[in-house]
Design a protein around this motif. Structure first.
Motif, PDB file in Angstrom:
ATOM      1  N   GLU A   2       0.826  -1.204   0.000  1.00  0.00           N
ATOM      2  CA  GLU A   2       0.000   0.000   0.000  1.00  0.00           C
ATOM      3  C   GLU A   2       0.863   1.258   0.000  1.00  0.00           C
ATOM      4  OE1 GLU A   2      -3.559   2.115   2.628  1.00  0.00           O
ATOM      5  OE2 GLU A   2      -2.590   0.276   3.324  1.00  0.00           O
ATOM      6  N   ASN A   3       0.450   2.255  -0.786  1.00  0.00           N
ATOM      7  CA  ASN A   3       1.169   3.518  -0.841  1.00  0.00           C
ATOM      8  C   ASN A   3       0.889   4.354   0.403  1.00  0.00           C
ATOM      9  OD1 ASN A   3       2.058   2.996  -3.532  1.00  0.00           O
ATOM     10  ND2 ASN A   3       0.034   3.613  -4.275  1.00  0.00           N
ATOM     11  N   ILE A   4       1.901   5.100   0.830  1.00  0.00           N
ATOM     12  CA  ILE A   4       1.680   6.096   1.875  1.00  0.00           C
ATOM     13  C   ILE A   4       1.156   7.382   1.244  1.00  0.00           C
ATOM     14  CG2 ILE A   4       2.798   7.580   3.567  1.00  0.00           C
ATOM     15  CD1 ILE A   4       4.603   5.297   4.298  1.00  0.00           C
ATOM     16  N   LEU A   5       1.847   7.846   0.205  1.00  0.00           N
ATOM     17  CA  LEU A   5       1.426   9.035  -0.519  1.00  0.00           C
ATOM     18  C   LEU A   5       1.250   8.698  -1.998  1.00  0.00           C
ATOM     19  CD1 LEU A   5       3.712  11.900   0.884  1.00  0.00           C
ATOM     20  CD2 LEU A   5       1.302  11.504   1.399  1.00  0.00           C
ATOM     21  N   LYS A   6       0.268   9.321  -2.615  1.00  0.00           N
ATOM     22  CA  LYS A   6       0.052   9.145  -4.049  1.00  0.00           C
ATOM     23  C   LYS A   6      -0.288  10.496  -4.658  1.00  0.00           C
ATOM     24  CE  LYS A   6      -2.458   6.372  -7.453  1.00  0.00           C
ATOM     25  NZ  LYS A   6      -3.498   5.329  -7.661  1.00  0.00           N
ATOM     26  N   LEU A   7       0.416  10.866  -5.712  1.00  0.00           N
ATOM     27  CA  LEU A   7       0.183  12.107  -6.427  1.00  0.00           C
ATOM     28  C   LEU A   7      -0.598  11.798  -7.701  1.00  0.00           C
ATOM     29  CD1 LEU A   7       3.769  13.677  -6.223  1.00  0.00           C
ATOM     30  CD2 LEU A   7       1.986  13.636  -4.469  1.00  0.00           C
ATOM     31  N   GLU A   8      -1.698  12.487  -7.882  1.00  0.00           N
ATOM     32  CA  GLU A   8      -2.527  12.263  -9.061  1.00  0.00           C
ATOM     33  C   GLU A   8      -2.682  13.561  -9.852  1.00  0.00           C
ATOM     34  OE1 GLU A   8      -6.254  10.588  -7.822  1.00  0.00           O
ATOM     35  OE2 GLU A   8      -5.394   8.592  -7.488  1.00  0.00           O
ATOM     36  N   ASN A   9      -2.008  13.618 -11.012  1.00  0.00           N
ATOM     37  CA  ASN A   9      -2.129  14.749 -11.941  1.00  0.00           C
ATOM     38  C   ASN A   9      -1.872  16.093 -11.275  1.00  0.00           C
ATOM     39  OD1 ASN A   9      -2.906  13.015 -14.118  1.00  0.00           O
ATOM     40  ND2 ASN A   9      -4.965  12.928 -13.223  1.00  0.00           N
ATOM     41  N   ILE A  10      -0.827  16.144 -10.444  1.00  0.00           N
ATOM     42  CA  ILE A  10      -0.524  17.364  -9.700  1.00  0.00           C
ATOM     43  C   ILE A  10       0.016  18.445 -10.631  1.00  0.00           C
ATOM     44  CG2 ILE A  10       1.029  18.386  -7.977  1.00  0.00           C
ATOM     45  CD1 ILE A  10      -1.297  16.849  -6.770  1.00  0.00           C
ATOM     46  N   VAL A  49       4.011  21.060  -1.697  1.00  0.00           N
ATOM     47  CA  VAL A  49       2.676  20.558  -1.990  1.00  0.00           C
ATOM     48  C   VAL A  49       2.420  19.251  -1.244  1.00  0.00           C
ATOM     49  CG1 VAL A  49       1.221  19.615  -3.820  1.00  0.00           C
ATOM     50  CG2 VAL A  49       2.469  21.738  -4.207  1.00  0.00           C
ATOM     51  N   MET A  50       3.409  18.344  -1.248  1.00  0.00           N
ATOM     52  CA  MET A  50       3.239  17.066  -0.555  1.00  0.00           C
ATOM     53  C   MET A  50       3.115  17.244   0.954  1.00  0.00           C
ATOM     54  SD  MET A  50       5.508  14.196  -2.526  1.00  0.00           S
ATOM     55  CE  MET A  50       7.066  15.068  -2.525  1.00  0.00           C
ATOM     56  N   SER A  51       3.733  18.288   1.486  1.00  0.00           N
ATOM     57  CA  SER A  51       3.675  18.513   2.930  1.00  0.00           C
ATOM     58  C   SER A  51       2.445  19.300   3.354  1.00  0.00           C
ATOM     59  CB  SER A  51       4.933  19.254   3.391  1.00  0.00           C
ATOM     60  OG  SER A  51       4.971  20.559   2.855  1.00  0.00           O
ATOM     61  N   GLY A  52       1.641  19.753   2.381  1.00  0.00           N
ATOM     62  CA  GLY A  52       0.457  20.525   2.712  1.00  0.00           C
ATOM     63  C   GLY A  52       0.732  21.981   3.003  1.00  0.00           C
ATOM     64  N   LEU A  53       1.966  22.437   2.746  1.00  0.00           N
ATOM     65  CA  LEU A  53       2.301  23.842   2.945  1.00  0.00           C
ATOM     66  C   LEU A  53       1.863  24.693   1.763  1.00  0.00           C
ATOM     67  CD1 LEU A  53       5.851  23.366   4.476  1.00  0.00           C
ATOM     68  CD2 LEU A  53       3.843  24.280   5.663  1.00  0.00           C
ATOM     69  N   ALA A  54       1.607  24.052   0.632  1.00  0.00           N
ATOM     70  CA  ALA A  54       1.085  24.729  -0.556  1.00  0.00           C
ATOM     71  C   ALA A  54      -0.010  23.867  -1.166  1.00  0.00           C
ATOM     72  CB  ALA A  54       2.209  24.979  -1.566  1.00  0.00           C
ATOM     73  N   GLU A  55      -1.009  24.512  -1.743  1.00  0.00           N
ATOM     74  CA  GLU A  55      -2.116  23.789  -2.366  1.00  0.00           C
ATOM     75  C   GLU A  55      -1.843  23.615  -3.854  1.00  0.00           C
ATOM     76  OE1 GLU A  55      -4.863  22.463  -1.128  1.00  0.00           O
ATOM     77  OE2 GLU A  55      -4.619  23.158   0.949  1.00  0.00           O
ATOM     78  N   PRO A  56      -2.004  22.417  -4.403  1.00  0.00           N
ATOM     79  CA  PRO A  56      -1.822  22.248  -5.842  1.00  0.00           C
ATOM     80  C   PRO A  56      -2.889  23.008  -6.617  1.00  0.00           C
ATOM     81  CG  PRO A  56      -2.786  20.268  -4.876  1.00  0.00           C
ATOM     82  CD  PRO A  56      -2.430  21.171  -3.740  1.00  0.00           C
ATOM     83  N   SER A  57      -2.501  23.474  -7.808  1.00  0.00           N
ATOM     84  CA  SER A  57      -3.458  24.150  -8.668  1.00  0.00           C
ATOM     85  C   SER A  57      -4.381  23.151  -9.354  1.00  0.00           C
ATOM     86  CB  SER A  57      -2.719  24.978  -9.729  1.00  0.00           C
ATOM     87  OG  SER A  57      -1.824  25.889  -9.135  1.00  0.00           O
ATOM     88  N   GLU A  58      -3.843  21.968  -9.615  1.00  0.00           N
ATOM     89  CA  GLU A  58      -4.626  20.880 -10.205  1.00  0.00           C
ATOM     90  C   GLU A  58      -4.249  19.577  -9.524  1.00  0.00           C
ATOM     91  OE1 GLU A  58      -2.408  22.372 -12.740  1.00  0.00           O
ATOM     92  OE2 GLU A  58      -3.762  24.080 -12.990  1.00  0.00           O
ATOM     93  N   GLY A  59      -5.132  18.582  -9.642  1.00  0.00           N
ATOM     94  CA  GLY A  59      -4.846  17.246  -9.141  1.00  0.00           C
ATOM     95  C   GLY A  59      -5.084  17.116  -7.647  1.00  0.00           C
ATOM     96  N   ARG A  60      -4.687  15.980  -7.120  1.00  0.00           N
ATOM     97  CA  ARG A  60      -4.884  15.735  -5.696  1.00  0.00           C
ATOM     98  C   ARG A  60      -3.780  14.837  -5.146  1.00  0.00           C
ATOM     99  NH1 ARG A  60      -9.729  11.314  -4.820  1.00  0.00           N
ATOM    100  NH2 ARG A  60      -8.867   9.654  -6.128  1.00  0.00           N
ATOM    101  N   ILE A  61      -3.630  14.894  -3.814  1.00  0.00           N
ATOM    102  CA  ILE A  61      -2.678  14.065  -3.091  1.00  0.00           C
ATOM    103  C   ILE A  61      -3.457  13.183  -2.139  1.00  0.00           C
ATOM    104  CG2 ILE A  61      -0.727  14.044  -1.495  1.00  0.00           C
ATOM    105  CD1 ILE A  61       0.031  16.771  -2.579  1.00  0.00           C
ATOM    106  N   LEU A  62      -3.141  11.901  -2.150  1.00  0.00           N
ATOM    107  CA  LEU A  62      -3.767  10.955  -1.247  1.00  0.00           C
ATOM    108  C   LEU A  62      -2.760  10.492  -0.206  1.00  0.00           C
ATOM    109  CD1 LEU A  62      -5.619   8.725  -3.887  1.00  0.00           C
ATOM    110  CD2 LEU A  62      -6.524  10.708  -2.655  1.00  0.00           C
ATOM    111  N   CYS A  63      -3.161  10.510   1.053  1.00  0.00           N
ATOM    112  CA  CYS A  63      -2.349   9.958   2.133  1.00  0.00           C
ATOM    113  C   CYS A  63      -3.097   8.754   2.679  1.00  0.00           C
ATOM    114  CB  CYS A  63      -2.129  10.998   3.232  1.00  0.00           C
ATOM    115  SG  CYS A  63      -1.202  10.379   4.659  1.00  0.00           S
ATOM    116  N   ARG A  64      -2.522   7.570   2.472  1.00  0.00           N
ATOM    117  CA  ARG A  64      -3.200   6.322   2.837  1.00  0.00           C
ATOM    118  C   ARG A  64      -4.616   6.277   2.249  1.00  0.00           C
ATOM    119  NH1 ARG A  64       0.245   2.323   3.961  1.00  0.00           N
ATOM    120  NH2 ARG A  64       1.601   2.726   5.737  1.00  0.00           N
ATOM    121  N   GLY A  65      -4.732   6.776   1.008  1.00  0.00           N
ATOM    122  CA  GLY A  65      -5.995   6.716   0.286  1.00  0.00           C
ATOM    123  C   GLY A  65      -6.952   7.854   0.557  1.00  0.00           C
TER     124      GLY A  65
END
Length: 223
Positions: A2-10, A49-65
């Motif tokens: 299982e992934n801890i973090l997943k970047l989707e179309n960031i 972006v991965m740390s949540g200090l900045a918001e992505p303009s597109e896409g999403r980040i999943l932490c444990r889904g």
């Protein structure tokens, strides 16, 4: 696994200027990942972006889904991930141990738990021992420590609440070759213990020590 973090179309923009585009990647426990690329390719931006200090303009980040947009970012950074900044961001008027204690106390409070001073003290010293600092260094003010020792304090602070994932921005950038190797040995032990370690770096040694590398280019595609 299982992934801890997943970047989707960031994607990420500064105003009208795109910095990141269509970034897709997954991060597993037990591995060291290197994020590499020339200056201006968006490495530090991606880490923010991965740390949540900045918001992505597109896409999403999943932490444990779970989508980060549904999460309190402060709690996310106080429990799930540990962030190690390029300039350490330590409180220089405090000792090494006090820096770690403060981080742990804030994490416990975010979880609605009472911070017992004796527990804070014990766990802070335990984290510092884990990164190779003894009591003498732990009780010194941060400004009295070398750059390599300050980096170890920054790692211990990030480890204090036992996050699953460590995000590090150029953690060896200002260190000599010997200290750089020692810091990477710490990260390797963390990965071997099951943590996910993600490092932004310009260092060929650090990149070569990673299990996998993500190369960002302007305008950016994973290689």
């Amino acid at each position: 696994m299982e992934n801890i973090l997943k970047l989707e179309n960031i994607g990420f923009r500064y105003g009208d200027k795109p910095v990141l585009r269509q970034i897709n990647y997954s991060f597993e426990p037990g591995k060291i990942y290197g994020i590499v690329g020339k200056s201006g390719s968006g490495k530090t931006t991606l880490l923010s972006v991965m740390s949540g200090l900045a918001e992505p303009s597109e896409g999403r980040i999943l932490c444990r889904g779970e989508d980060l947009t549904a999460r309190d970012k402060y709690i996310y950074r106080s429990r799930d991930i540990g962030v190690i900044f390029q300039n350490f961001n330590l409180l220089t008027k405090l000792t090494a141990a006090e820096n770690v204690e403060l981080s742990l106390e804030l994490s416990l409070r975010s979880a609605g738990q009472k911070a017992d001073p004796k527990e804070l003290y014990s766990r802070a010293y335990g984290c510092l021992r884990e990164v190779g600092l003894g009591q003498e260094e732990a009780d010194r003010r941060v400004l009295k420590l070398s750059g390599g020792q300050q980096q170890r304090v920054a790692i211990a602070r990030a480890l204090s609440y036992n996050p699953e994932c460590i995000l590090a921005d150029e953690p060896t950038g200002n260190l000599d070759e010997h200290t750089q190797k020692e810091i990477m040995e710490i990260f390797r032990r963390l990965a071997d213990s099951g943590k996910c370690v993600i490092i932004v770096t310009h260092s060929s040694y650090v990149a070569g020590s990673a299990d996998r590398c993500i190369e960002l280019q302007q305008i950016n595609h994973l290689q």
